[in-house]
Structure formats: structure tokens, C-alpha cells
Design a protein around this motif. Structure first.
Motif, PDB file in Angstrom:
ATOM      1  N   ALA A 110     -10.544  -3.626   7.034  1.00 18.75           N
ATOM      2  CA  ALA A 110      -9.921  -2.935   5.892  1.00 18.75           C
ATOM      3  C   ALA A 110      -9.403  -1.565   6.303  1.00 18.75           C
ATOM      4  CB  ALA A 110     -10.937  -2.805   4.752  1.00 18.75           C
ATOM      5  N   PHE A 111     -10.187  -0.815   7.090  1.00 14.33           N
ATOM      6  CA  PHE A 111      -9.740   0.498   7.572  1.00 14.33           C
ATOM      7  C   PHE A 111      -8.474   0.372   8.413  1.00 14.33           C
ATOM      8  CE2 PHE A 111     -14.327   2.204   7.321  1.00 14.33           C
ATOM      9  CZ  PHE A 111     -14.066   2.790   6.086  1.00 14.33           C
ATOM     10  N   ILE A 112      -8.456  -0.651   9.279  1.00 15.79           N
ATOM     11  CA  ILE A 112      -7.303  -0.838  10.165  1.00 15.79           C
ATOM     12  C   ILE A 112      -6.041  -1.153   9.354  1.00 15.79           C
ATOM     13  CG2 ILE A 112      -6.331  -2.326  11.961  1.00 15.79           C
ATOM     14  CD1 ILE A 112      -9.264  -2.709  12.946  1.00 15.79           C
ATOM     15  N   VAL A 113      -6.194  -2.042   8.372  1.00 12.45           N
ATOM     16  CA  VAL A 113      -5.045  -2.418   7.535  1.00 12.45           C
ATOM     17  C   VAL A 113      -4.502  -1.203   6.781  1.00 12.45           C
ATOM     18  CG1 VAL A 113      -4.316  -3.785   5.542  1.00 12.45           C
ATOM     19  CG2 VAL A 113      -5.763  -4.828   7.295  1.00 12.45           C
ATOM     20  N   PHE A 114      -5.389  -0.430   6.168  1.00 11.99           N
ATOM     21  CA  PHE A 114      -4.936   0.736   5.414  1.00 11.99           C
ATOM     22  C   PHE A 114      -4.398   1.831   6.339  1.00 11.99           C
ATOM     23  CE2 PHE A 114      -7.548  -1.023   1.942  1.00 11.99           C
ATOM     24  CZ  PHE A 114      -6.602  -0.936   0.921  1.00 11.99           C
ATOM     25  N   ALA A 115      -4.910   1.897   7.573  1.00 15.65           N
ATOM     26  CA  ALA A 115      -4.366   2.842   8.540  1.00 15.65           C
ATOM     27  C   ALA A 115      -2.921   2.485   8.877  1.00 15.65           C
ATOM     28  CB  ALA A 115      -5.221   2.842   9.812  1.00 15.65           C
ATOM     29  N   PHE A 116      -2.654   1.173   9.015  1.00 14.32           N
ATOM     30  CA  PHE A 116      -1.283   0.725   9.294  1.00 14.32           C
ATOM     31  C   PHE A 116      -0.358   1.054   8.135  1.00 14.32           C
ATOM     32  CE2 PHE A 116       2.097  -2.430   9.007  1.00 14.32           C
ATOM     33  CZ  PHE A 116       2.652  -2.370  10.276  1.00 14.32           C
ATOM     34  N   PHE A 117      -0.783   0.745   6.935  1.00 17.18           N
ATOM     35  CA  PHE A 117       0.057   1.010   5.761  1.00 17.18           C
ATOM     36  C   PHE A 117       0.212   2.511   5.522  1.00 17.18           C
ATOM     37  CE2 PHE A 117      -0.699  -3.436   4.872  1.00 17.18           C
ATOM     38  CZ  PHE A 117       0.491  -3.832   4.276  1.00 17.18           C
ATOM     39  N   GLY A 118      -0.822   3.274   5.836  1.00 12.23           N
ATOM     40  CA  GLY A 118      -0.731   4.716   5.663  1.00 12.23           C
ATOM     41  C   GLY A 118       0.278   5.343   6.598  1.00 12.23           C
ATOM     42  N   TYR A 119       0.487   4.710   7.768  1.00 13.00           N
ATOM     43  CA  TYR A 119       1.428   5.255   8.744  1.00 13.00           C
ATOM     44  C   TYR A 119       2.855   4.754   8.513  1.00 13.00           C
ATOM     45  CZ  TYR A 119       3.404   6.566  13.269  1.00 13.00           C
ATOM     46  OH  TYR A 119       4.173   7.103  14.253  1.00 13.00           O
ATOM     47  N   TYR A 120       2.985   3.459   8.200  1.00  9.38           N
ATOM     48  CA  TYR A 120       4.314   2.867   8.088  1.00  9.38           C
ATOM     49  C   TYR A 120       4.857   2.811   6.664  1.00  9.38           C
ATOM     50  CZ  TYR A 120       4.310   1.376  12.959  1.00  9.38           C
ATOM     51  OH  TYR A 120       4.307   1.361  14.323  1.00  9.38           O
ATOM     52  N   TYR A 121       3.965   2.735   5.676  1.00 10.38           N
ATOM     53  CA  TYR A 121       4.390   2.543   4.298  1.00 10.38           C
ATOM     54  C   TYR A 121       3.621   3.467   3.365  1.00 10.38           C
ATOM     55  CZ  TYR A 121       6.195  -1.836   6.243  1.00 10.38           C
ATOM     56  OH  TYR A 121       6.841  -2.758   7.013  1.00 10.38           O
ATOM     57  N   GLU A 122       4.154   3.621   2.156  1.00 10.81           N
ATOM     58  CA  GLU A 122       3.420   4.330   1.119  1.00 10.81           C
ATOM     59  C   GLU A 122       2.792   3.312   0.181  1.00 10.81           C
ATOM     60  OE1 GLU A 122       5.793   7.076  -1.005  1.00 10.81           O
ATOM     61  OE2 GLU A 122       6.260   8.321   0.744  1.00 10.81           O
ATOM     62  N   LEU A 123       1.512   3.506  -0.107  1.00  6.88           N
ATOM     63  CA  LEU A 123       0.844   2.609  -1.036  1.00  6.88           C
ATOM     64  C   LEU A 123       1.362   2.890  -2.443  1.00  6.88           C
ATOM     65  CD1 LEU A 123      -2.824   2.709   0.263  1.00  6.88           C
ATOM     66  CD2 LEU A 123      -1.181   0.868   0.505  1.00  6.88           C
ATOM     67  N   ASN A 124       1.729   1.852  -3.148  1.00  6.32           N
ATOM     68  CA  ASN A 124       2.273   2.036  -4.493  1.00  6.32           C
ATOM     69  C   ASN A 124       1.502   1.161  -5.474  1.00  6.32           C
ATOM     70  OD1 ASN A 124       3.250  -0.613  -4.065  1.00  6.32           O
ATOM     71  ND2 ASN A 124       5.102   0.208  -3.094  1.00  6.32           N
ATOM     72  N   LYS A 125       2.079   0.920  -6.609  1.00 10.27           N
ATOM     73  CA  LYS A 125       1.373   0.150  -7.633  1.00 10.27           C
ATOM     74  C   LYS A 125       1.087  -1.284  -7.200  1.00 10.27           C
ATOM     75  CE  LYS A 125       5.716  -1.124  -9.960  1.00 10.27           C
ATOM     76  NZ  LYS A 125       6.458  -1.054 -11.220  1.00 10.27           N
ATOM     77  N   ASP A 126       1.834  -1.749  -6.182  1.00  9.78           N
ATOM     78  CA  ASP A 126       1.600  -3.108  -5.708  1.00  9.78           C
ATOM     79  C   ASP A 126       0.521  -3.160  -4.620  1.00  9.78           C
ATOM     80  OD1 ASP A 126       5.135  -3.607  -5.969  1.00  9.78           O
ATOM     81  OD2 ASP A 126       3.563  -4.212  -7.382  1.00  9.78           O
ATOM     82  N   SER A 127      -0.202  -2.067  -4.402  1.00  6.15           N
ATOM     83  CA  SER A 127      -1.226  -2.030  -3.363  1.00  6.15           C
ATOM     84  C   SER A 127      -2.357  -3.018  -3.629  1.00  6.15           C
ATOM     85  CB  SER A 127      -1.806  -0.612  -3.240  1.00  6.15           C
ATOM     86  OG  SER A 127      -2.430  -0.235  -4.453  1.00  6.15           O
ATOM     87  N   LEU A 128      -2.428  -3.550  -4.866  1.00  2.00           N
ATOM     88  CA  LEU A 128      -3.429  -4.561  -5.177  1.00  2.00           C
ATOM     89  C   LEU A 128      -3.294  -5.764  -4.250  1.00  2.00           C
ATOM     90  CD1 LEU A 128      -5.691  -5.611  -7.035  1.00  2.00           C
ATOM     91  CD2 LEU A 128      -3.913  -6.520  -8.547  1.00  2.00           C
ATOM     92  N   TYR A 129      -2.058  -6.027  -3.818  1.00  2.42           N
ATOM     93  CA  TYR A 129      -1.843  -7.135  -2.899  1.00  2.42           C
ATOM     94  C   TYR A 129      -2.563  -6.905  -1.572  1.00  2.42           C
ATOM     95  CZ  TYR A 129       1.558  -9.550  -5.807  1.00  2.42           C
ATOM     96  OH  TYR A 129       2.155 -10.257  -6.820  1.00  2.42           O
TER      97      TYR A 129
END
Length: 457
Positions: free
Chosen positions: A90-109
Motif C-alpha cells: 500500500a505504501f509503495i502504491v501511494f508513493a507512486f501515485f504521490g509522485y506521478y499523479y494527484e489523488l482525487n475523488k476517485d482515489s477510492l479505486y
């Protein structure tokens, strides 16, 4: 004696088959990539994500030994590794999204993705774990044919364990009594003729020369050699290798609670658990117990006694008084049918309620909820002189309950074996501590209170 590196035989001990571990790596990584393709839209950079997550997954899994599941690995260990891997995934996935993308309302996915992927990986891993156990137990596959050298209590216990747990896949072909006309050359020929995979050797039964010959034979013939220590002198040792430059050094033991993180985690648990008992139980139970104790006999409600704790330092241990006041309370242990015990004291000791005030000791930091039980000072001095490795128990804080207590070594020390068994279990706990082990001991202690124990008097 030439040492056998664990890494040199890990392919034998850890494998279900030569291809299973690579298959699991590929399966898990495929599920991770396929899950990302399903949960995220076409604009998602699947290639970059796949490379990043693949490298990180392999590094983390190697660090945690995620794929090092041996035939003697228990289900609790498997679940614990799954939990650790899931958290870091989970940390790795959120680290990737934190660097490449912005978490938005669809972050539930993202949460759904992590849950679905780890759920599938867990399903595959658990299924294979039980499939292999049943494959060994029912169909007799994936076996290790073993020989045991030495006829004593430990080797008989090992043989009985293999017989009772066929799911481990060990089949004892022969147990040799080396004291009766044993010839090492004939034994090694027999090993080769009968395709023996592993040799379990009791070190107290063979000479140093025989052990050296046996080690050379195992190395040169690709046989796994394992040693049973002499438990009459070596109660427990977890040898730990470390290097100073290129010089190998063997440390006698590694204590998990020396790690600051583990120490903080255990202390936090102790504070929360003791507060729960003090506020939720002792706040209303203490006045009731106090009234009953006072009505039956004169004296204080609480019994205070000096005990040895962490680093052998003395502290005052608290209990509900279960005996009439007497001068020998600090010298002589309670025995079966002891006339000093009051009527209410029998009930308090039988149900272990007399131990509850020790949660104040836990809150103060003198004790832990789980750990080696502290002895009265006079007994500690006596056992330290008589029992080998007794002082090792003082590397950690003493506990209200412990592994020795739930393993049948509570209460009165009637024989030398009682205290030796207690120390052996305590050292095992010290060297193998985990939060999961603490929880298992606590649940077992609670169960024993309701089921009753023979030595609870």
C-alpha cells in the motif's frame, strides 16, 4: 567443524518444488499488473508502474522473506508475512501515485485495487500452503526421508512429532542408538542406499570427530544435516551471524526487544492494556475484594514483595493478599494444601485474580503484560546458582503471564525439571518475541483461567 551456510541449502529447505517459487513471483506480479490495468483508465502509464512496482515488490518480499515459506512454517507466520507485505505494498502504491499523479475523488479505486490484489495474492498463497500440506499428508508427496542419530528424550520427541504431523512431509526411516555398536561408515553407506534427504543428529550422542566426519559427508553428498542441541546444558540459543569487515562473528543470541521500535511497540501495548484492566476491572473489583479479605482475616489488602526484574533490578510486586500474614511469606513458596492460604485466597489464586494488581506494576514500567514470571528474591539467588542460563530471563521485563506459564510450568517448583522447563520456555520467548506471540499467550492465559489449571493453588 565446517559450518553449513543456510543459504547453501535454502533451495532444499524452502522449496515446494524447483519451479514453485518463481511461479509464485510471476503469478503475484501478474495479478498486480492485471489489477492495475482493470482498475485504472487508459491514460495510466502501466509500463512505468509495472517496472516500479515490480522492483519494489521483489525488494520488499526479499526483505520480509515473503516467499521463504518452509514446510515447518506455521499458518500464523504466513498470515503475518501477508499482513506486512500488504502494508508495504500500500505504501509503495501511494508513493507512486504521490509522485506521478494527484489523488482525487476517485482515489477510492486505489484502495479497491490494493484490497483486490492482495486478496487474490493471499488466496493463492494460502491455497497452495494448505494444498501442499494435504498433498504430503494424504497423497504422501513432497516428502523428506530422514534419519535420526541418537536415542534420548529429544530425539524420541522429534520422531513422535514427525509421526503426528504428516503434513510436514518428514518420514523417519530409522532412529539409531549410537551407543550400541554404531559404525559411522556403515551409517553413511545406509544413507546413500536409502536415499535419505536429511539427517537429524543429537550432538550429545556423538564425539567431535564423528560430528566432523558427518558434516563432511553431508557436504560432499548434498545431504541436509541438522543438529539437536544438548538441552540439559544448552537450554536455548539463537546464534546470530554478523560481520566486522570480512571477519565473521557469531553472537550468542539476538533479542528482538533490544530493537527500539519493538521496545516502543511493546511498551505502548502494555500501557493501553494495563489501563484497560485498571479502569475497566480493578476500579470496581478492588473494593469488593478488599472488603472480603478484611472480613476474613486481619492485615493489608495488598501483598507487597520484592522481585527481580529487568537487568536484575529489584522492584516491589503487588498482589491481592491470599494468605494470612506470616513471617515466611518472602522465603517459602506456596505448596499444595498450604495452611497459610485463606478461604478467599484459594479462590483468588485458582482464578489468578490475586495477580491483577500487577497491572499497576505494568503501568509503572516495572513489568510487562507478557514476559518471564519474576521470582521472589531469595529464590532468584538460589536458582541463579543452580540452574544454567537462569539469569538470561532478566534481559527483558518480567511479565504477569508468560510462555512458560501457559506451557504447564506455573506455580510451585516441585522438581528440578520444573524450573529447567520454565527457563527453557522463557529463553525461547526472549529470543523469538513478537506481538503475535504475546497475543497468543494472553488468549491462552484467559482460556486457562476458565478451564482451570492443576497447579493453580
Amino acid at each position: 567443524m565446517q559450518n553449513i551456510s543456510e543459504d547453501s541449502i535454502s533451495y532444499r529447505d524452502g522449496r515446494y518444488s524447483g519451479l514453485l517459487r518463481p511461479f509464485l513471483y510471476l503469478t503475484d506480479l501478474s495479478l498486480i499488473i492485471a489489477g492495475a490495468s482493470y482498475f485504472f483508465d487508459d491514460s495510466f502509464d502501466l509500463l512505468t508502474y509495472g517496472i516500479f512496482i515490480g522492483v519494489c515488490w521483489i525488494i520488499v518480499s526479499m526483505q520480509f522473506g515473503f516467499y521463504q515459506i518452509h514446510r515447518n512454517t506455521n499458518f500464523t507466520t504466513l498470515l503475518l508475512r501477508l499482513l506486512k507485505q500488504s502494508i508495504f505494498f500500500a505504501f509503495i502504491v501511494f508513493a507512486f501515485f504521490g509522485y506521478y499523479y494527484e489523488l482525487n475523488k476517485d482515489s477510492l479505486y486505489t484502495f479497491k485495487y490494493i484490497g483486490a490484489v492482495m486478496g487474490l495474492i493471499a488466496t493463492v498463497k494460502v491455497s497452495i500452503f494448505f494444498l501442499l500440506k494435504n498433498y504430503r499428508k494424504v497423497l504422501g508427496g513432497n516428502l523428506r526421508h530422514v534419519a535420526i542419530l541418537g536415542a534420548n528424550k529429544d530425539t524420541e520427541q522429534l520422531k513422535n512429532f514427525f509421526e503426528k504431523r504428516p503434513d510436514y512431509g518428514y518420514r523417519t526411516q530409522e532412529l539409531f542408538d549410537v551407543k550400541k555398536s554404531f559404525n559411522l561408515n556403515q551409517f553413511t553407506d545406509w544413507v546413500l542406499e536409502n536415499n535419505i534427504d536429511e539427517i537429524f543428529c543429537s550432538v550429545q550422542e556423538l564425539s567431535n570427530e564423528q560430528l566432523l566426519e558427518l558434516t563432511d559427508f553431508a557436504d560432499n553428498n548434498l545431504r541436509t544435516l541438522k543438529f539437536l542441541p544438548d538441552t540439559t546444558t544448552v537450554l536455548s540459543k539463537q546464534l546470530h551471524y554478523e560481520y566486522y569487515g570480512t571477519t565473521p562473528i557469531i553472537a550468542l543470541r539476538e533479542i528482538p526487544l533490544d530493537d527500539p521500535i519493538n521496545k516502543v511497540a511493546k511498551r505502548a501495548f502494555d500501557i493501553v492494556f494495563s489501563m484497560f484492566v485498571i479502569i475497566g476491572v480493578l476500579s470496581w473489583l478492588t473494593p469488593l475484594i478488599a472488603i472480603i479479605i478484611k472480613l476474613e482475616s486481619k492485615g493489608s489488602v495488598f501483598f507487597k514483595q520484592a522481585r527481580n526484574g529487568l537487568d536484575y533490578k529489584e522492584f516491589t510486586c503487588y498482589k491481592f493478599r491470599s494468605m494470612v500474614p506470616n513471617k515466611t511469606a518472602h522465603l517459602h513458596q506456596v505448596t499444595r494444601g498450604d495452611h497459610r492460604i485463606t478461604k478467599i485466597g484459594k479462590f483468588l489464586r485458582k482464578t489468578s485474580i490475586d495477580e491483577l494488581p500487577q497491572f499497576f506494576n505494568v503501568l509503572l514500567g516495572d513489568m510487562s503484560v507478557v514476559g518471564p514470571r519474576p521470582h521472589m528474591v531469595s529464590h532468584t539467588h538460589m536458582y541463579a546458582e543452580r540452574i544454567d542460563k537462569f539469569m538470561v530471563r532478566h534481559f527483558v521485563k518480567p511479565g504477569i503471564t508468560g510462555l512458560a506459564q501457559v506451557s504447564g510450568y506455573r506455580g510451585e517448583v516441585e522438581t528440578e525439571e520444573d524450573i529447567i522447563g520454565r527457563v527453557r520456555n522463557d529463553i525461547f520467548y526472549i529470543e523469538n518475541w513478537s506481538t503475535v506471540m504475546d497475543l497468543k499467550i494472553i488468549f491462552k492465559t484467559i482460556a486457562n483461567v476458565f478451564m482451570g489449571e492443576e497447579k493453580a493453588y
